[in-house]
Motif scaffolding. Structure first.
Motif, PDB file in Angstrom:
ATOM      1  N   GLN A 160       0.864  -1.179   0.000  1.00 20.09           N
ATOM      2  CA  GLN A 160       0.000   0.000   0.000  1.00 20.09           C
ATOM      3  C   GLN A 160       0.898   1.225   0.000  1.00 20.09           C
ATOM      4  OE1 GLN A 160      -3.332   0.183  -0.089  1.00 20.09           O
ATOM      5  NE2 GLN A 160      -3.432   2.376   0.118  1.00 20.09           N
ATOM      6  N   LYS A 161       0.624   2.182  -0.888  1.00 22.14           N
ATOM      7  CA  LYS A 161       1.426   3.392  -0.969  1.00 22.14           C
ATOM      8  C   LYS A 161       0.525   4.604  -1.127  1.00 22.14           C
ATOM      9  CE  LYS A 161       5.571   1.427  -2.855  1.00 22.14           C
ATOM     10  NZ  LYS A 161       5.743   0.284  -3.618  1.00 22.14           N
ATOM     11  N   ALA A 162       1.081   5.748  -0.768  1.00 26.36           N
ATOM     12  CA  ALA A 162       0.452   7.029  -1.057  1.00 26.36           C
ATOM     13  C   ALA A 162       1.352   7.722  -2.072  1.00 26.36           C
ATOM     14  CB  ALA A 162       0.327   7.871   0.204  1.00 26.36           C
ATOM     15  N   VAL A 163       0.751   8.378  -3.057  1.00 24.42           N
ATOM     16  CA  VAL A 163       1.525   9.083  -4.074  1.00 24.42           C
ATOM     17  C   VAL A 163       1.340  10.584  -3.860  1.00 24.42           C
ATOM     18  CG1 VAL A 163       1.904   9.448  -6.534  1.00 24.42           C
ATOM     19  CG2 VAL A 163       1.254   7.188  -5.706  1.00 24.42           C
ATOM     20  N   LEU A 164       2.458  11.253  -3.549  1.00 23.12           N
ATOM     21  CA  LEU A 164       2.476  12.704  -3.362  1.00 23.12           C
ATOM     22  C   LEU A 164       2.890  13.337  -4.681  1.00 23.12           C
ATOM     23  CD1 LEU A 164       2.579  15.325  -1.625  1.00 23.12           C
ATOM     24  CD2 LEU A 164       4.954  14.740  -1.134  1.00 23.12           C
ATOM     25  N   ARG A 165       2.091  14.281  -5.174  1.00 24.23           N
ATOM     26  CA  ARG A 165       2.405  14.995  -6.415  1.00 24.23           C
ATOM     27  C   ARG A 165       2.391  16.490  -6.101  1.00 24.23           C
ATOM     28  NH1 ARG A 165       1.303  14.061 -12.415  1.00 24.23           N
ATOM     29  NH2 ARG A 165       1.021  16.138 -13.265  1.00 24.23           N
ATOM     30  N   LEU A 166       3.433  17.190  -6.556  1.00 20.10           N
ATOM     31  CA  LEU A 166       3.593  18.602  -6.214  1.00 20.10           C
ATOM     32  C   LEU A 166       4.177  19.351  -7.405  1.00 20.10           C
ATOM     33  CD1 LEU A 166       4.564  20.118  -3.014  1.00 20.10           C
ATOM     34  CD2 LEU A 166       6.344  20.342  -4.690  1.00 20.10           C
TER      35      LEU A 166
END
Length: 164
Positions: free
Chosen positions: A117-123
């Motif tokens: 399980q991962k979270a994807v941070l986009r900035l």
């Protein structure tokens, strides 16, 4: 009995909610770009596998996959301690000026597969501030995680597909 129940409830709520936090530094490479046999684009880039160039928008993004246990609360993302440096119009190269936001735009999405399980941070690491442009040198992100997915979402395993 009531005290024990209350204590168990407090402990379980503490365990089911957690905070994910990290400091990120971006090391920019000046006078560079994206070059291949098919494409030659002059654009500010940074040293990292987290670099992403959107060819359609002609914009630069920072993407990071963050391992988590449970699910990320996508609405709890906070970006703080942002350190900027000024970048000249010439250093922007072929970036589309209209695609550069006036403030940090960041998002967080859950991504899961059978393995993890991962979270994807986009900035968007470049902003327009008045008549000048600035790029992010460092920042801190934080978000909450929970043991269960919030909201009324349909799990992929429960979907039924009919074939022709």
């Amino acid at each position: 009995m009531k005290k024990i129940t209350l204590l168990l409830l407090l402990i379980s709520s503490y365990v089911s909610f957690a905070q994910q936090r990290d400091n990120i530094s971006i090391e920019w490479i000046d006078n560079s770009g994206i070059y291949s046999e098919q494409v030659q684009i002059k654009a500010p880039i940074f040293k990292s596998s987290r670099f992403q160039f959107d060819y359609e928008k002609k914009a630069v993004f920072f993407n990071q996959k963050i391992p988590i246990s449970g699910f990320a609360d996508e609405n709890s993302l906070q970006i703080t301690n942002i350190v900027y440096e000024t970048i000249s119009r010439e250093q922007l190269g072929d970036l589309r000026i209209t695609s550069i936001p006036s403030s940090i735009e960041a998002s967080l999405k859950n991504m899961n597969n059978a393995a993890s399980q991962k979270a994807v941070l986009r900035l968007s690491p470049i902003i327009k501030s008045g008549n000048t442009f600035q790029r992010v040198k460092s920042f801190t992100y934080s978000f909450s995680t929970t043991a269960r997915r919030s909201g009324n979402t349909i799990q992929n395993s429960s979907l039924v597909y009919n074939s022709v």
